[in-house]
Scaffold this active site. Structure first.
Site, PDB file in Angstrom:
ATOM      1  N   LYS A 196      15.796  86.527 -40.146  1.00  0.00           N
ATOM      2  CA  LYS A 196      15.429  85.611 -39.048  1.00  0.00           C
ATOM      3  C   LYS A 196      16.061  86.085 -37.744  1.00  0.00           C
ATOM      4  CE  LYS A 196      14.767  80.630 -38.320  1.00  0.00           C
ATOM      5  NZ  LYS A 196      13.334  80.663 -38.082  1.00  0.00           N
ATOM      6  N   GLU A 213       1.925  84.789 -42.918  1.00  0.00           N
ATOM      7  CA  GLU A 213       2.465  83.468 -42.564  1.00  0.00           C
ATOM      8  C   GLU A 213       2.007  83.097 -41.164  1.00  0.00           C
ATOM      9  OE1 GLU A 213       6.780  83.464 -42.322  1.00  0.00           O
ATOM     10  OE2 GLU A 213       6.800  85.517 -41.588  1.00  0.00           O
ATOM     11  N   LEU A 253       9.167  85.196 -43.674  1.00  0.00           N
ATOM     12  CA  LEU A 253      10.460  84.526 -43.645  1.00  0.00           C
ATOM     13  C   LEU A 253      10.532  83.600 -44.858  1.00  0.00           C
ATOM     14  CD1 LEU A 253      13.013  84.194 -41.835  1.00  0.00           C
ATOM     15  CD2 LEU A 253      12.028  82.006 -41.187  1.00  0.00           C
ATOM     16  N   TYR A 311      19.064  83.806 -35.880  1.00  0.00           N
ATOM     17  CA  TYR A 311      19.108  82.399 -35.510  1.00  0.00           C
ATOM     18  C   TYR A 311      18.684  81.524 -36.676  1.00  0.00           C
ATOM     19  CZ  TYR A 311      13.967  82.031 -34.984  1.00  0.00           C
ATOM     20  OH  TYR A 311      12.615  81.991 -35.222  1.00  0.00           O
TER      21      TYR A 311
HETATM   22  N1  PDD Z   1      10.577  78.950 -37.443  1.00  0.00           N
HETATM   23  N2  PDD Z   1       8.031  81.724 -40.815  1.00  0.00           N
HETATM   24  C1  PDD Z   1       8.444  82.025 -39.568  1.00  0.00           C
HETATM   25  C2  PDD Z   1       7.973  83.281 -38.947  1.00  0.00           C
HETATM   26  C3  PDD Z   1       9.298  81.143 -38.880  1.00  0.00           C
HETATM   27  O1  PDD Z   1       9.715  81.435 -37.638  1.00  0.00           O
HETATM   28  C4  PDD Z   1       9.692  79.923 -39.502  1.00  0.00           C
HETATM   29  C5  PDD Z   1      10.607  78.943 -38.827  1.00  0.00           C
HETATM   30  C6  PDD Z   1       9.226  79.665 -40.806  1.00  0.00           C
HETATM   31  C7  PDD Z   1       9.617  78.419 -41.557  1.00  0.00           C
HETATM   32  O2  PDD Z   1      10.962  78.454 -41.948  1.00  0.00           O
HETATM   33  P1  PDD Z   1      11.808  77.127 -42.153  1.00  0.00           P
HETATM   34  O3  PDD Z   1      11.056  76.290 -43.096  1.00  0.00           O
HETATM   35  O4  PDD Z   1      13.087  77.606 -42.719  1.00  0.00           O
HETATM   36  O5  PDD Z   1      11.946  76.477 -40.792  1.00  0.00           O
HETATM   37  C8  PDD Z   1       8.404  80.591 -41.428  1.00  0.00           C
HETATM   38  C9  PDD Z   1      11.492  78.091 -36.699  1.00  0.00           C
HETATM   39  C10 PDD Z   1      11.241  76.660 -36.943  1.00  0.00           C
HETATM   40  C11 PDD Z   1      11.448  78.473 -35.226  1.00  0.00           C
HETATM   41  O6  PDD Z   1      11.455  79.660 -34.972  1.00  0.00           O
HETATM   42  O7  PDD Z   1      11.462  77.607 -34.371  1.00  0.00           O
END
Ligand code: PDD
Length: 292
Positions: A155, A187, A212, A34
Site C-alpha cells: 500500500k 480491482e 491490494l 499508508y
Molecule cells: N483504498 N484496492 C486498492 C487499490 C485500494 O486503494 C484500497 C483501499 C482497497 C481496499 O482496501 P481496504 O479494504 O483495506 O480499505 C483495495 C483506501 C481506502 C484509499 O486509498 O483511500
C-alpha cells in the site's frame, strides 16, 4: 474548511503548522506507505487488520523505525478526540524520511544525525460511511487497463495512476473504474472488486501481487457465510462481471458498495443487489460490534 489537528513525528499540531521537508523521500520518490482506517461511532474499525498490513508494507520496503501498534492506537485515539470525529477515516503515512538531499539510494535507517528516521503522519477526515447515499443507488464503473507497477499488494502512496483512472472514469460519466490485466479484472482504483453469480457464488480476485489485500475484503468474506452459496477466490473477466447477478466493491471508505453498471452494461436489473445489501449490513454490524 474546518482546521483539524494532525499528528506529525510525535507532535499534535494544527494542520497549517505541520511541515515536511522538500527532501522527504515520500515527496520526491513516493517512497512511503499508508493506511486508511475507518471510524464508526468514534471507534476504530479493524485496527488490528490495518496494523498488520502496515507492518507488512513497511517490511516489504524495508522502512524501519516507525511506531508500533500501541503508539498507533494512541495516535488514532488522540486524533479522534481532538477532531471530534464520529464517522470517517484516519489516514496514516510512513515515509523513508528526509535524508537532507535527493539520491536514488536509500539512506541508512535510524535516529539522526547518523541515520534517517521515518516521517510519520496521521490525520482525520469526516466521510459518510453508513450514511453514504451511493449505498442506495449503487455506482457505475468504467473498465480501464491496469498499468500500475507489479506490487499492487504493497500500500504505497504511488497513487498517480489510480487518480488518473478516477478522472478518466468521471470523464466517461462513471463514478469509478475497475482495472483489467491480461483480460481479467484486478480491482477498483481504490477498492477491491467482487461479483455474485446468478446461482449465488461470490467471486473475488485471489490474494497475489496484482491487488491490494483489502482489510474490508477479508472481514466481508468472514461474514459472508450463510449469505452466499460459496466463495471462489479467482480472477473474473469483464464479460463475466457484466453477466453476473450482482457486483460490488469493498474498501475502508466505501465499506461495501453496490456496482450497478460495468463498462456501460447494466448489472442485474440495475438496482443494488439483495446479496450485496445483505453483505453490507452484515459487514457494518460486524464493524460496529468489533470496533475499538
Ligand atoms: N483504498 N484496492 C486498492 C487499490 C485500494 O486503494 C484500497 C483501499 C482497497 C481496499 O482496501 P481496504 O479494504 O483495506 O480499505 C483495495 C483506501 C481506502 C484509499 O486509498 O483511500
Amino acid at each position: 474548511m474546518i482546521m483539524c489537528t494532525v499528528y506529525l513525528n510525535g507532535d499534535y499540531v494544527d494542520e497549517n503548522k505541520a511541515q515536511v521537508s522538500v527532501f522527504d523521500r515520500g515527496f520526491l520518490f513516493a517512497d512511503s506507505v499508508y493506511e486508511v482506517v475507518s471510524v464508526m461511532d468514534g471507534k476504530l474499525v479493524d485496527f488490528a487488520g490495518h496494523m498488520t498490513r502496515l507492518t507488512r508494507s513497511l517490511t516489504e520496503l524495508k522502512i524501519e523505525g516507525g511506531p508500533g501498534a500501541d503508539i498507533w492506537e494512541g495516535i488514532c485515539r488522540q486524533l479522534v478526540v481532538r477532531n471530534g470525529l464520529t464517522e470517517g477515516m484516519i489516514y496514516w503515512q510512513v515515509t523513508r524520511g528526509n535524508p537532507g538531499d535527493r539520491s536514488f539510494l536509500w539512506p541508512a535507517p535510524g535516529p539522526s544525525p547518523a541515520g534517517t528516521p521515518p516521517t510519520v503522519l496521521a490525520f482525520t477526515q469526516a466521510v459518510a460511511l453508513d450514511s453514504n447515499p451511493a449505498a442506495q443507488t449503487g455506482i457505475k464503473v468504467a473498465v480501464l487497463p491496469d498499468l500500475r507497477w507489479g506490487r499492487a499488494d504493497i500500500k504505497t502512496t504511488q497513487l498517480l495512476y489510480a487518480s488518473m483512472m478516477k478522472m478518466e472514469a468521471k470523464a466517461l460519466g462513471c463514478d469509478d473504474a475497475w482495472m483489467t490485466r491480461d483480460g481479467f479484472v484486478t480491482e477498483g482504483t481504490s477498492q477491491n472488486a467482487h461479483i455474485v453469480t446468478k446461482d449465488g457464488v461470490l467471486i473475488t480476485h485471489p490474494l497475489n501481487r496484482d491487488i491490494l489485500h483489502g482489510i474490508t475484503r477479508a472481514a466481508m468474506l468472514a461474514v459472508a457465510g450463510g449469505l452466499v452459496l460459496r466463495v471462489e477466490e479467482r480472477a473474473f473477466t469483464v464479460a463475466e462481471a457484466q453477466g453476473a447477478a450482482e457486483a460490488f466493491v469493498s474498501a475502508a471508505t466505501a465499506l461495501i458498495l453496490p456496482v450497478v453498471e460495468v463498462d456501460g452494461v447494466m448489472i442485474g436489473d440495475g438496482a443494488p443487489g439483495p446479496i450485496t445489501l445483505a453483505l453490507r449490513n452484515a459487514y457494518i454490524a460486524w464493524a460496529r460490534d468489533n470496533a475499538i
